[in-house]
Design a protein around this motif. Structure first.
Motif, short mmCIF file in Angstrom:
data_model
loop_
_atom_site.label_atom_id
_atom_site.label_comp_id
_atom_site.label_asym_id
_atom_site.label_seq_id
_atom_site.Cartn_x
_atom_site.Cartn_y
_atom_site.Cartn_z
N THR A 133 1.50 -0.82 0.57
CA THR A 133 -0.10 0.33 -0.03
C THR A 133 1.20 1.01 -0.08
OG1 THR A 133 -1.56 1.24 1.33
CG2 THR A 133 -0.22 -0.05 2.42
N HIS A 134 0.22 2.61 -0.33
CA HIS A 134 0.73 3.39 -0.03
C HIS A 134 0.45 4.32 1.11
CE1 HIS A 134 2.25 3.53 -3.89
NE2 HIS A 134 1.49 3.30 -4.71
N SER A 135 -0.30 4.14 2.00
CA SER A 135 -1.18 4.70 3.11
C SER A 135 -0.25 3.68 3.70
CB SER A 135 -2.31 4.03 3.26
OG SER A 135 -2.64 4.60 4.33
N ASN A 136 0.68 4.55 4.91
CA ASN A 136 1.14 4.11 5.77
C ASN A 136 0.04 3.96 7.40
OD1 ASN A 136 3.50 4.69 5.46
ND2 ASN A 136 3.74 7.20 5.97
N GLN A 137 -0.61 4.55 7.18
CA GLN A 137 -1.93 4.68 8.04
C GLN A 137 -2.47 3.34 8.14
OE1 GLN A 137 -4.94 7.39 9.07
NE2 GLN A 137 -3.38 8.96 10.20
N GLU A 138 -2.83 2.87 7.32
CA GLU A 138 -3.54 1.18 6.46
C GLU A 138 -2.90 0.49 6.66
OE1 GLU A 138 -4.41 -0.79 2.36
OE2 GLU A 138 -4.09 1.36 2.43
N VAL A 139 -1.67 0.48 6.86
CA VAL A 139 -0.41 -1.20 8.33
C VAL A 139 -0.84 -0.38 8.67
CG1 VAL A 139 1.67 -1.00 8.63
CG2 VAL A 139 1.31 -0.32 6.22
N LEU A 140 -1.03 0.42 9.87
CA LEU A 140 -1.08 0.43 11.16
C LEU A 140 -2.15 -0.69 11.76
CD1 LEU A 140 0.68 1.75 13.69
CD2 LEU A 140 1.23 2.25 11.09
N GLN A 141 -3.52 0.25 10.39
CA GLN A 141 -4.99 -0.69 11.37
C GLN A 141 -5.32 -1.61 10.50
OE1 GLN A 141 -6.73 2.60 8.32
NE2 GLN A 141 -6.99 4.10 9.71
N GLY A 142 -4.28 -2.08 9.69
CA GLY A 142 -4.35 -3.51 9.38
C GLY A 142 -3.81 -4.36 10.00
N CYS A 143 -2.50 -4.42 10.93
CA CYS A 143 -1.24 -4.58 11.26
C CYS A 143 -1.24 -4.46 12.89
CB CYS A 143 -0.08 -5.03 11.02
SG CYS A 143 -0.35 -5.59 9.05
N SER A 144 -1.17 -5.80 14.17
CA SER A 144 -0.89 -5.53 15.21
C SER A 144 0.57 -5.18 15.26
CB SER A 144 -1.47 -6.19 16.12
OG SER A 144 -0.43 -7.84 15.92
N LEU A 145 1.06 -5.61 14.78
CA LEU A 145 3.27 -5.62 14.57
C LEU A 145 3.15 -5.18 13.61
CD1 LEU A 145 5.84 -6.28 16.49
CD2 LEU A 145 5.58 -8.74 15.01
N VAL A 146 4.11 -3.75 13.89
CA VAL A 146 4.80 -3.17 12.84
C VAL A 146 6.05 -2.97 12.61
CG1 VAL A 146 4.49 -1.03 11.36
CG2 VAL A 146 2.30 -1.86 12.36
N PHE A 147 6.62 -3.19 12.25
CA PHE A 147 7.73 -2.64 11.57
C PHE A 147 8.51 -0.78 11.04
CE2 PHE A 147 8.41 -6.88 12.76
CZ PHE A 147 9.17 -6.94 13.43
#
Length: 257
Positions: free
Chosen positions: A62-76
């Motif tokens: 994705t190009h959205s950083n927020q989408e990563v946080l909204q879809g994943c509980s563990l984020v690097f």
């Protein structure tokens, strides 16, 4: 948080904010070791330049950083250090207590991360033992993983992060020495790399100080002791120590910025 920590690693969605070489290496390690399924990985980056490598692994992008946080509980967080503060501010509104956030950006302090509610392996105020253990279990797929005080993170950058380049220079120099003496280049580089790999494996398996292994392969008046004498004359030991010191100091400078 307990429910999240208890989830099986293979069913956990793992996110990467930043899709450079470091993020790719971690993702590959997790996937190949079966710690997480490729389709459960979501990576973000401003352009497709690096995301294509994640797609090749079978990961979501994705190009959205927020989408990563909204879809994943563990984020690097694997962005450039100077970019990370802006990225943290961007995703802060969607960070929850269920998130485990890990920075692999060099020179970023725990205090700057904690201002955005982040948790890292060098344990901050909010990181719990279960979360640290979970992260260690996952990252063991990529190599040795240990919890260290924050004060040692910059030293680790100088030793391990920059040490890859230092080891490559030494491997190149070994091979070029053989080429000088008449060995074909391709063969020399393969043997040099294999020599470094075999040496590292012996040191890890035996758990002994490198000086002991060095002494074992030095026979009186033999080839190795003559070669070591030449290395000492060239200042290899001092130069290597200075390289680690310089890299560590630079990491500390980045953290102050």
């Amino acid at each position: 948080m307990a429910a999240v920590a208890a989830a099986k690693p293979a069913s956990r969605r793992v996110g990467f904010v930043g899709a450079g070489r470091m993020a790719e290496a971690i993702a590959q390690g997790l996937i190949r070791a079966g710690k997480v399924e490729a389709q459960q990985v979501l990576a973000s980056a401003p352009t497709d330049r690096n995301l294509c490598r994640f797609r090749a692994l079978g990961c979501q992008t994705t190009h959205s950083n927020q989408e990563v946080l909204q879809g994943c509980s563990l984020v690097f967080f694997a962005t450039k250090p100077h970019v990370l503060p802006a990225v943290l501010a961007e995703v802060a509104p969607v960070v929850t207590p269920e998130h485990i956030l890990v920075s692999v950006a060099a020179g970023v302090s725990l205090s700057s991360l904690e201002e955005e509610g982040a948790m890292v392996l060098a344990r901050g105020r909010h990181a719990r033992s279960g979360e640290v253990e979970l992260l260690q279990t996952l990252l063991e797929a990529c190599g040795q993983c240990e919890e260290v005080p924050e004060a040692q993170v910059d030293i680790h950058t100088g030793l391990s992060g920059s040490g890859v380049a230092f080891a490559c220079v030494f491997s190149e120099a070994l091979a070029e020495g053989a080429v000088k003496m008449g060995m074909p280049s391709g063969l020399a580089h393969r043997i040099a790399a294999q020599t470094l790999m075999g040496t590292a494996r012996m040191l890890l398996q035996k758990g002994q100080h490198p000086a002991l292994l060095r002494a074992d392969v030095c026979t009186p008046g033999g080839t190795t002791i003559h070669g070591l004498h030449a290395l000492e004359q060239g200042g290899l030991r001092a130069a290597t120590m200075s390289a680690v010191e310089a890299a560590t100091c630079r990491a500390k400078e980045l953290s102050r910025k």
